[in-house]
Design a protein around this motif. Structure first.
Motif, mmCIF file in Angstrom:
data_model
loop_
_atom_site.group_PDB
_atom_site.id
_atom_site.type_symbol
_atom_site.label_atom_id
_atom_site.label_comp_id
_atom_site.label_asym_id
_atom_site.label_seq_id
_atom_site.Cartn_x
_atom_site.Cartn_y
_atom_site.Cartn_z
ATOM 1 N N SER A 30 3.469 68.792 -41.387
ATOM 2 C CA SER A 30 3.126 68.923 -39.967
ATOM 3 C C SER A 30 1.622 69.041 -39.759
ATOM 4 O O SER A 30 1.108 68.726 -38.675
ATOM 5 C CB SER A 30 3.828 70.157 -39.368
ATOM 6 O OG SER A 30 3.262 71.356 -39.888
ATOM 7 N N THR A 35 6.167 67.800 -36.956
ATOM 8 C CA THR A 35 6.037 66.787 -38.009
ATOM 9 C C THR A 35 6.516 65.427 -37.523
ATOM 10 O O THR A 35 5.816 64.411 -37.676
ATOM 11 C CB THR A 35 6.852 67.201 -39.249
ATOM 12 O OG1 THR A 35 6.321 68.412 -39.781
ATOM 13 C CG2 THR A 35 6.796 66.125 -40.319
ATOM 14 N N ASP A 51 6.220 61.612 -44.847
ATOM 15 C CA ASP A 51 6.354 63.019 -44.470
ATOM 16 C C ASP A 51 7.564 63.246 -43.562
ATOM 17 O O ASP A 51 8.243 64.273 -43.655
ATOM 18 C CB ASP A 51 5.078 63.504 -43.772
ATOM 19 C CG ASP A 51 3.958 63.798 -44.761
ATOM 20 O OD1 ASP A 51 4.258 64.017 -45.947
ATOM 21 O OD2 ASP A 51 2.779 63.811 -44.347
#
Length: 314
Positions: A284, A38, A70
Motif C-alpha cells: 500500500s 493497495t 502488489d
C-alpha cells in the motif's frame, strides 16, 4: 503420534491474532483499509500508465508490473485473513492453504526479481544515459519482466509440494495469519539438514542473488554520482533512484528477517507483525513512495482527473 502429511488432507487452523482477541477488531479494520488503499492506488497507477502515452517508458512499465503484482500479492492473503478475523472460525481448507502458500511464494519471489530488474533500469538511466533507450529496449524490458514472472512461477510448484510433504506429526495449527514458509517451519517435527539446505537454497536464489544485483547496481550508481558536480545532476539521480531504494529497503529488510533467520530465533508475535508489514502494508505504501517525488506521475494523475471532470461537466 502419526505423521500428518499431504496424503491425509484435512483443514488447517490459522491462529492469527486469536491470542490477543482485543486487537482483532483493530487489526481487521487496519487490514481492510490498507487492502483498499493497495488496490485503489495501484490500480490508479496502472490506469494512468495506460492512458498517458508520456509514461510509456521502461521505468513506468516496470512500475506498472510492480503495482499489478502488489494487488495480486495482497489479494492472495487478505480475503481469508479477514474471514478469520471477523468470525470465530479460524479454519482454512488443505487446498486453500496450499493455494495461498503457492501464490504467496510465487508473488513474493517475483517481487524480489522485479526489484532487481528495476535496479538495473536505474543503473542504465544514471550510468548510461546516452544509450539508455538502446539498452532498455521495449522488447528487452518485456523479456526481463517475463523472466521474473516465469522464474517465480516455475519455482512455486516444487517449493509448495516439498513443503507440504514435510513431517508435521499431527500438527495442523499454524500460529500465523496465512500459510507461508516460516509458518510451516514452526510446525515441522523433524527439522533436518535437508530442510536447512532447502531454506538456504531458496534464500540464495530468490533473496540474495536479486539483492546482489541490486547492490552491484547501486555501487556502480554511487561511483557515478560521486563524479557529478552539478546540483541539478544530483537531484535528477535522487529522483530516479530514491523511490526504488526505499521500496527495496522496506521489502527486503522484512523478507530477509523472516526467511534467513535461524529457526530457533523465531518469535511468533514479532514474526506475525513483520509478515503483516511486507504482505499488506508495504504494497500500500509503494504507490505513495513512487508518486511523492515523481512529477511525471503527479502531472499524469492531474491530467486524468481533470479530463474526467471535464467529461462529466459536458
Amino acid at each position: 503420534m502419526g505423521t500428518f502429511n499431504a496424503s491425509s488432507g484435512g483443514d488447517f487452523i490459522l491462529l492469527g491474532f486469536s491470542d490477543q482477541p482485543q486487537l482483532e477488531p483493530i487489526i481487521s479494520v487496519a487490514v481492510l483499509l490498507f487492502y483498499l488503499m493497495t488496490v485503489l492506488s495501484n490500480t490508479a497507477i496502472i490506469l494512468v500508465f495506460s492512458l498517458d502515452s508520456r509514461l510509456h517508458t521502461p521505468m513506468y512499465f516496470f512500475l506498472t508490473n510492480l503495482s499489478f503484482l502488489d494487488i495480486c500479492y495482497t489479494t492472495s492473503v487478505v480475503p481469508q485473513m479477514l474471514v478469520n478475523l471477523w468470525g470465530p472460525n479460524k479454519l482454512i481448507t488443505y487446498a486453500g492453504c496450499f493455494l495461498q502458500f503457492f501464490f504467496a511464494f510465487d508473488f513474493g519471489a517475483i517481487e524480489c526479481l522485479l526489484l532487481a530488474v528495476m535496479a538495473y533500469d536505474c543503473y542504465a538511466a544514471v550510468c548510461q544515459p546516452l544509450h539508455y533507450m538502446v539498452i532498455m529496449h521495449p522488447q528487452f524490458c518485456k523479456k526481463m519482466v517475463a523472466a521474473s514472472w516465469l522464474t517465480g512461477l516455475g519455482g512455486a510448484p516444487g517449493v509448495s509440494s516439498f513443503t507440504f510433504t514435510l513431517p508435521r506429526c499431527g500438527h495442523h495449527t499454524i500460529d500465523d495469519f496465512f500459510c507461508e514458509i516460516p509458518a510451516f517451519l514452526k510446525i515441522i517435527c523433524e527439522y533436518t539438514k535437508i530442510i536447512d539446505a532447502f531454506i538456504y537454497i531458496l534464500g540464495v536464489l530468490y533473496l540474495l542473488l536479486p539483492l546482489f544485483v541490486i547492490l552491484i547496481s547501486y555501487a556502480v550508481i554511487t561511483q557515478a554520482v560521486t563524479k557529478i558536480k552539478s546540483g541539478r545532476g544530483w537531484k535528477k539521480v535522487l529522483n530516479t533512484c530514491s523511490s526504488h531504494l526505499t521500496v527495496v529497503s522496506l521489502f527486503y529488510g522484512s523478507a530477509i528477517y523472516m526467511y534467513l533467520q535461524p529457526k530457533k530465533s523465531f518469535s511468533y508475535n514479532v514474526d506475525k507483525f513483520i509478515s503483516l508489514f511486507y504482505t499488506i502494508i508495504t504494497p500500500s505504501l509503494n504507490p505513495l513512495i513512487y508518486t511523492l517525488r515523481n512529477k511525471d506521475i503527479k502531472v499524469a494523475l492531474n491530467n486524468v482527473l481533470f479530463m474526467n471532470k471535464n467529461q462529466g461537466a459536458n
